[in-house]
Design a protein around this motif. Structure first.
Motif, PDB file in Angstrom:
ATOM      1  N   MET A  77      48.209  35.973  53.150  1.00 19.55           N
ATOM      2  CA  MET A  77      48.135  37.108  52.238  1.00 19.55           C
ATOM      3  C   MET A  77      47.566  36.665  50.888  1.00 19.55           C
ATOM      4  N   GLY A  78      47.269  37.648  50.061  1.00 18.91           N
ATOM      5  CA  GLY A  78      46.710  37.368  48.746  1.00 18.91           C
ATOM      6  C   GLY A  78      47.704  37.612  47.628  1.00 18.91           C
ATOM      7  N   LEU A  79      47.726  36.696  46.673  1.00 17.37           N
ATOM      8  CA  LEU A  79      48.565  36.848  45.484  1.00 17.37           C
ATOM      9  C   LEU A  79      47.675  36.935  44.246  1.00 17.37           C
ATOM     10  N   LEU A  80      48.183  37.550  43.218  1.00 16.00           N
ATOM     11  CA  LEU A  80      47.492  37.620  41.933  1.00 16.00           C
ATOM     12  C   LEU A  80      48.426  37.049  40.880  1.00 16.00           C
ATOM     13  N   GLU A  81      48.056  35.891  40.354  1.00 14.38           N
ATOM     14  CA  GLU A  81      48.888  35.195  39.365  1.00 14.38           C
ATOM     15  C   GLU A  81      50.330  35.066  39.865  1.00 14.38           C
ATOM     16  N   GLY A  82      50.471  34.726  41.156  1.00 16.89           N
ATOM     17  CA  GLY A  82      51.782  34.463  41.732  1.00 16.89           C
ATOM     18  C   GLY A  82      52.496  35.663  42.314  1.00 16.89           C
ATOM     19  N   HIS A  83      51.924  36.881  42.190  1.00 16.43           N
ATOM     20  CA  HIS A  83      52.584  38.089  42.693  1.00 16.43           C
ATOM     21  C   HIS A  83      51.740  38.729  43.790  1.00 16.43           C
ATOM     22  N   LYS A  84      52.415  39.357  44.749  1.00 22.80           N
ATOM     23  CA  LYS A  84      51.714  39.978  45.871  1.00 22.80           C
ATOM     24  C   LYS A  84      50.754  41.053  45.369  1.00 22.80           C
ATOM     25  N   MET A  85      49.532  41.024  45.922  1.00 22.85           N
ATOM     26  CA  MET A  85      48.561  42.046  45.542  1.00 22.85           C
ATOM     27  C   MET A  85      48.957  43.391  46.141  1.00 22.85           C
ATOM     28  N   SER A  86      48.784  44.449  45.374  1.00 22.46           N
ATOM     29  CA  SER A  86      49.113  45.789  45.838  1.00 22.46           C
ATOM     30  C   SER A  86      48.237  46.797  45.118  1.00 22.46           C
ATOM     31  N   SER A  87      47.400  47.516  45.884  1.00 22.06           N
ATOM     32  CA  SER A  87      46.546  48.546  45.283  1.00 22.06           C
ATOM     33  C   SER A  87      47.400  49.653  44.683  1.00 22.06           C
ATOM     34  N   SER A  88      48.475  50.026  45.422  1.00 22.70           N
ATOM     35  CA  SER A  88      49.298  51.146  44.966  1.00 22.70           C
ATOM     36  C   SER A  88      50.017  50.834  43.664  1.00 22.70           C
ATOM     37  N   LYS A  89      50.261  49.524  43.412  1.00 26.35           N
ATOM     38  CA  LYS A  89      50.951  49.142  42.171  1.00 26.35           C
ATOM     39  C   LYS A  89      49.975  48.671  41.101  1.00 26.35           C
ATOM     40  N   GLY A  90      48.685  48.709  41.416  1.00 28.58           N
ATOM     41  CA  GLY A  90      47.679  48.317  40.433  1.00 28.58           C
ATOM     42  C   GLY A  90      47.608  46.822  40.190  1.00 28.58           C
ATOM     43  N   ASN A  91      48.277  46.032  41.037  1.00 30.69           N
ATOM     44  CA  ASN A  91      48.309  44.578  40.839  1.00 30.69           C
ATOM     45  C   ASN A  91      47.177  43.922  41.640  1.00 30.69           C
ATOM     46  N   ILE A  92      45.953  44.206  41.247  1.00 23.69           N
ATOM     47  CA  ILE A  92      44.791  43.692  41.965  1.00 23.69           C
ATOM     48  C   ILE A  92      43.639  43.434  40.997  1.00 23.69           C
ATOM     49  N   ILE A  93      42.730  42.585  41.437  1.00 27.36           N
ATOM     50  CA  ILE A  93      41.445  42.410  40.758  1.00 27.36           C
ATOM     51  C   ILE A  93      40.387  42.954  41.698  1.00 27.36           C
ATOM     52  N   MET A  94      39.636  43.935  41.229  1.00 31.88           N
ATOM     53  CA  MET A  94      38.602  44.518  42.074  1.00 31.88           C
ATOM     54  C   MET A  94      37.490  43.486  42.315  1.00 31.88           C
ATOM     55  N   LEU A  95      37.014  43.440  43.542  1.00 35.95           N
ATOM     56  CA  LEU A  95      36.017  42.452  43.920  1.00 35.95           C
ATOM     57  C   LEU A  95      34.730  42.629  43.118  1.00 35.95           C
ATOM     58  N   GLU A  96      34.348  43.865  42.905  1.00 32.04           N
ATOM     59  CA  GLU A  96      33.117  44.109  42.145  1.00 32.04           C
ATOM     60  C   GLU A  96      33.258  43.626  40.702  1.00 32.04           C
ATOM     61  N   ASP A  97      34.438  43.808  40.119  1.00 29.03           N
ATOM     62  CA  ASP A  97      34.674  43.309  38.760  1.00 29.03           C
ATOM     63  C   ASP A  97      34.585  41.788  38.717  1.00 29.03           C
ATOM     64  N   ALA A  98      35.149  41.139  39.741  1.00 30.29           N
ATOM     65  CA  ALA A  98      35.098  39.669  39.802  1.00 30.29           C
ATOM     66  C   ALA A  98      33.654  39.194  39.925  1.00 30.29           C
ATOM     67  N   ILE A  99      32.849  39.905  40.709  1.00 31.04           N
ATOM     68  CA  ILE A  99      31.432  39.542  40.862  1.00 31.04           C
ATOM     69  C   ILE A  99      30.709  39.689  39.532  1.00 31.04           C
ATOM     70  N   GLU A 100      30.975  40.790  38.836  1.00 26.65           N
ATOM     71  CA  GLU A 100      30.324  41.023  37.546  1.00 26.65           C
ATOM     72  C   GLU A 100      30.689  39.934  36.534  1.00 26.65           C
ATOM     73  N   THR A 101      31.936  39.461  36.602  1.00 32.64           N
ATOM     74  CA  THR A 101      32.396  38.457  35.638  1.00 32.64           C
ATOM     75  C   THR A 101      31.901  37.061  35.967  1.00 32.64           C
ATOM     76  N   TYR A 102      31.954  36.690  37.238  1.00 32.38           N
ATOM     77  CA  TYR A 102      31.698  35.292  37.613  1.00 32.38           C
ATOM     78  C   TYR A 102      30.466  35.088  38.498  1.00 32.38           C
ATOM     79  N   GLY A 103      30.012  36.149  39.156  1.00 35.09           N
ATOM     80  CA  GLY A 103      28.979  35.987  40.175  1.00 35.09           C
ATOM     81  C   GLY A 103      29.623  35.785  41.534  1.00 35.09           C
ATOM     82  N   SER A 104      28.955  36.231  42.584  1.00 38.38           N
ATOM     83  CA  SER A 104      29.578  36.198  43.910  1.00 38.38           C
ATOM     84  C   SER A 104      29.782  34.777  44.414  1.00 38.38           C
ATOM     85  N   ASP A 105      28.889  33.839  44.067  1.00 41.52           N
ATOM     86  CA  ASP A 105      29.063  32.472  44.560  1.00 41.52           C
ATOM     87  C   ASP A 105      30.337  31.827  44.015  1.00 41.52           C
TER      88      ASP A 105
END
Length: 958
Positions: free
Chosen positions: A616-644
């Protein structure tokens, strides 16, 4: 680091060249699939890990020369988007907030989300775009949605096949149910409660006047030890008409009962406080039990009534002790004398315990009151022990001597047969909430369709399927064995939602987990479907394509014979599926169903060959959950760092089957690693003197210098270990070898050869080594950071795409343990000198190094031949070979190496003198002093040379 424009450039080039469109060929194939996503929201980094793993493997295998098919589709069956659309329609604030601020849906688009089909279209389009931005090597010609009419024809065929084999039945079964949607729900339909099971409880009817106070229990065999009943006086209770009886239960439990019993209605309210102190009759023993107050009784669970067995239930024991001490409560209800007289009753014999096991367990776990965190542990342990080893005691009459489990079964049978009890179903945990926002209940559907996973013959063929499969990680195989045995009939149809209608009863829709079991086969033919009318797809077509069956004259329809042959050949080429990848929470359902359905429908040579299970995936040590807003959107991560960078982090943070944790600081660290990798090519070009043409440097170069031989040995070792890791889907280990440890090797190599770059001959040999490394490294990293590698490959005249270049093959003969040991000696020597300098706190001007004499090497050889630290045998062989005059010195050295042999990896004699002499300039620079090495110790004022041992030169400083 590659910038986004460079990434977009290569994505466009891959698309224009149709690089990842896979067709049957003479090559050996690899067909892998990953669970297709349910597009009800935007992709987050957890999804990124899920889809990057198969892409890395697909790219790796493609470079190895395999014909790889990696397809993608969209799972839109079921009710989740229906629930979302309903909540949007009623302008539910929580839902609007999630979709505006977490999923970043523009306001004008969000208003269209009242249509569930539009939600599916919106997010499947977004998924497609983000997957392309991640560089996934997907054959998009095979894309489909599970509500496409062609796919629905395929699902209808599958279910008719199962019904023909008597593997589908109609009947009664408890299911998770949403009263608002009027539909059974699965895990993918839930906001909360994923993985929650349904438990069967026994209802026990305690007579009170003309009514029955109905308690629920997992352990009806403990009725012999009952002392009282618990009610929560602060909760609402009602009289409920059930058949010809009147039950007293909590008002909340009525919502469950009406979904499990027919013709149920509320007769009247009950004043709970007035019930306290009254007595009920035990239906099994005839004993009278007092009703006592208990705030811990949950009115939402089961019936809201609990009978108390303080001898065997730690929670009841501690509750009774607490109540005895609560004088205010006792006086309030006038029950002081009655409660003080109550004593626990032991009715189960358990080896190692006295008559009241609950009391002993309370003491063992240090439970002090009803709110103590260890109370649940104490309860679980005693229940488990009594179930496994407990024997009914003498006071249980005819049940004396029976095991607890046997007594339980008999008592349930008697209670139900004599109408002194009943059966009820309840969730193992609460809450269970549908995506529409409604609390779910357990409902018994009596006209429901079920897949007969309980069928023993079907289980046997599924076990056989599992036996022939590769499972990664292998330890998950036992989980599959358990779930295949554990699975019972599965409710496979629903009244509402998107999906395929049950072919023989159009009032039902096939539920999501049941229509996603063999869709991997559909991928093989999906690219042809755009040229086919769905009405031309019948059972004859699918029988012939997938099973090679022809009834009568075979397929009768409008699809021409040549296309049918092409479709049959396509399926025959790609099947069986090589690898199925999915999350560990799907082991007990989807992945097991995958095996069940293949074993039922397809011949054995078409059964799936492998499964990889994800963590499973964690975010800063906590379980990721779309319903709880505890996620990093993949597109945002790509925009910030690049897909590689995103790909590199996701593949290096944990192995696929382990949970990974997205941490911003670590992602930034990975970005620096990628920057270094990109900059390495510039440094190599600088040393080489021009832009390297990789085509001239694909073979292992001939070299003379020991350090260059070491570097080539390391390169080939990293290639070997990274390749082996990727074969087993060990992406983290593969990156350890091909990036992190490789970089460490190269850093050391640069330090070692930096002083030689002014020498034209030395520089030329170093340049050839670095050019070879560059070609290898780009290809090793191409599955992980494909955009960066395409750019580097192109900048250095690589032929075609890096994505289709040959995977670098390691050469065993270049991996030389002696060469590696030689460099280890140099590195260790430099470290040892610097450590000694720190200890003596003096800056020496000269450092004298003494290598081991010949006879010590011979002692090592003898010790290795002996195979264990046997000093007597070592001395015997040394004497026989007459390797050294001083027997006492031999004995002392033999004792020393007897201790060291297990620690030192001995690979044979090395010319230490030549190795160290060749590295003198490097060593002098590392230790900031002149280093002198001796083959024969002509200068040894303190006799340090006698300490020299193979792989461990002696040191003297002045």
């Amino acid at each position: 680091m590659t910038d986004i424009k460079i990434e977009e450039k290569w994505q466009k080039k891959w698309q224009e060249s149709k690089l990842f469109e896979s067709n049957p060929s003479e090559k050996e194939k690899i067909f892998l699939t990953v669970a297709y996503p349910y597009p009800s929201g935007a992709m987050h980094v957890g999804h990124g890990r899920t889809y990057t793993v198969p892409d890395v493997y697909a790219r790796f295998k493609r470079m190895q020369g395999y014909n790889v098919l990696f397809p993608m589709a969209w799972h839109v069956t079921g009710a989740p988007v229906i629930g979302i659309a309903k909540r949007i329609k009623r302008q539910d604030p929580w839902t609007l907030d999630i979709y505006k601020n977490v999923h970043k849906v523009p306001e004008d688009e969000l208003q269209k989300f009242t249509d569930p089909q539009y939600i599916v279209k919106y997010f499947s389009t977004e998924y497609h775009d983000v997957m392309n931005r991640m560089g996934y090597s997907i054959d998009w010609r095979r894309e489909f949605r599970t509500i496409d009419p062609h796919y629905q024809k395929f699902i209808e065929w599958q279910f008719r096949k199962l019904k023909e084999k008597d593997l589908v039945r109609i009947g009664e079964h408890p299911v998770k149910y949403c009263p608002e949607c009027q539909n059974p729900v699965g895990d993918h339909d839930l906001l909360e409660g994923e993985g929650v099971g349904i438990n069967e409880l026994t209802l026990v009817k305690f007579q009170i006047g003309n009514d029955y106070l109905v308690a629920a229990t997992f352990r009806p065999e403990t009725l012999f030890g009952a002392t009282n009943l618990w009610l929560n006086p602060e909760s609402e209770y009602v009289r409920v008409k059930v058949d010809d009886e009147t039950w007293i239960v909590s008002r909340q439990s009525y919502d469950n009962i009406i979904n499990q019993k027919k013709d149920v209605s509320i007769v009247s309210d009950v004043d709970a406080p007035s019930m306290i102190g009254k007595y009920v009759k035990n239906p099994l023993t005839g004993a009278e039990h007092i009703i006592l107050p208990a705030s811990f009784v949950d009115p939402e669970y089961a019936t809201g009534v609990v009978y108390s067995v303080p001898g065997h239930a730690p929670a009841d024991y501690i509750a009774l002790m607490d109540l005895k001490a609560d004088t205010e409560q006792l006086e309030k209800y006038g029950i002081t004398e009655e409660v003080q007289a109550l004593q626990p009753v032991g009715i189960i014999n358990l080896k190692g315990f006295g008559e009241i096991p609950a009391q002993e367990m309370i003491q063992k776990f240090g439970v002090e009151n009803q709110n103590h965190p260890k109370l649940k542990d104490a309860t679980n342990e005693i229940y488990k022990l009594e179930h496994a080893k407990g024997v009914m005691a003498e006071k249980t009459g005819e049940y004396k001597g029976l095991s607890v489990s046997d007594a339980r079964d008999k008592i349930i049978e008697i209670l139900v047969a004599d109408k002194k009890g009943d059966i009820m179903y309840e969730f193992s945990e609460r809450p269970v909430i549908c995506r529409c926002g409604t609390k779910c209940v357990v409902k018994i559907l009596d006209d429901q369709w079920f897949l007969k996973y309980s069928d023993e013959n079907w289980k046997e063929s599924t076990y056989k399927c599992l036996e022939g499969m590769n499972i990664v990680p292998e330890e998950v195989r036992s989980n599959f064995n358990y779930y295949i045995g554990w699975l019972q009939d599965w409710a496979c149809s629903r009244r509402l939602g998107l999906g395929t209608k049950l072919p023989w009863n159009k009032n039902w829709i096939i539920e999501p987990l049941s229509d996603s079991t063999i869709y991997m086969a559909y991928y093989t033919i999906a690219k042809y479907m755009k040229d086919v009318d769905p009405e031309d797809l019948n059972d004859q077509f699918f029988d012939e394509v997938f099973l090679g069956l022809k009834s009568g004259e075979g397929y009768q329809g409008n699809i021409n014979r040549q296309m049918i042959e092409n479709i049959k050949n396509e399926f025959g080429y790609w099947y069986p599926l090589n690898w199925r990848l999915s999350a560990k929470d799907l082991v007990g359902n989807h992945l097991s169903f995958h095996m069940f359905h293949h074993s039922a429908i397809f011949p054995e040579d078409k059964w799936p060959q492998g499964i990889v299970v994800f963590g499973m995936g964690l975010l800063e040590g906590h379980k990721m959950s779309s319903s709880k807003g505890n996620i990093i959107m993949l597109e945002d991560a790509i925009e910030t760092y690049g897909s590689d960078v995103v790909r590199l982090f996701l593949m290096s943070s944990a192995e696929p089957w382990q949970d990974f944790d997205w941490r911003e600081t670590e992602v930034k660290g990975i970005k620096k690693r990628l920057d270094w990798f990109m900059e390495f090519s510039d440094r190599v070009d600088e040393i080489y003197g021009s832009k390297i043409d990789l085509n001239d440097h694909m073979s292992v170069p001939e070299v003379e210098k020991p350090v260059n031989r070491w570097m080539l040995s390391q390169v080939n070792m990293r290639m070997r270990d990274a390749t082996e890791a990727l074969e087993g889907f060990q992406t983290r280990k593969a990156l350890q070898e091909s990036l992190f440890l490789f970089k460490k090797d190269i850093d050391h190599y640069f330090r070692r050869v930096n002083h030689e770059l002014d020498d034209e001959t030395a520089r030329e040999e170093i340049s050839r080594v670095l050019a070879y490394i560059l070609g290898v490294w780009i290809r090793l990293m191409a599955p992980f950071v494909p955009h960066a590698c395409e750019e580097l490959w192109n900048n250095h005249q690589g032929k075609g795409f890096a994505s289709e270049a040959d995977w670098p093959e390691y050469h065993d003969e270049v991996i030389d343990e002696k060469v590696q040991k030689a460099e280890e000696i140099v590195q260790t020597l430099a470290n040892d000198i610097n450590e000694i300098k720190k200890i003596i706190d003096v800056k020496p001007t000269k450092i004298h190094v003494y290598v081991a004499p010949e006879w010590k090497w011979k002692v090592f050889d003898i010790a290795k031949e002996v195979g264990k630290p046997d000093i007597g045998r070592i001395m015997g062989q040394a004497s026989k070979q007459n390797i050294h005059d001083d027997k006492k010195e031999i004995a002392m050295f033999a004792k020393k190496i007897a201790r060291d042999m297990t620690r030192i990896k001995y690979v044979g004699q090395i010319d230490e003198y030549s190795i160290i002499k060749d590295a003198l300039e490097y060593l002098s620079g590392e230790v900031d002093a002149e280093v002198i090495v001796y083959d024969d110790p002509t200068y040894d004022p303190e006799g340090k040379s006698k300490n020299a041992s193979p792989y461990k030169p002696a040191i003297y400083m002045e």
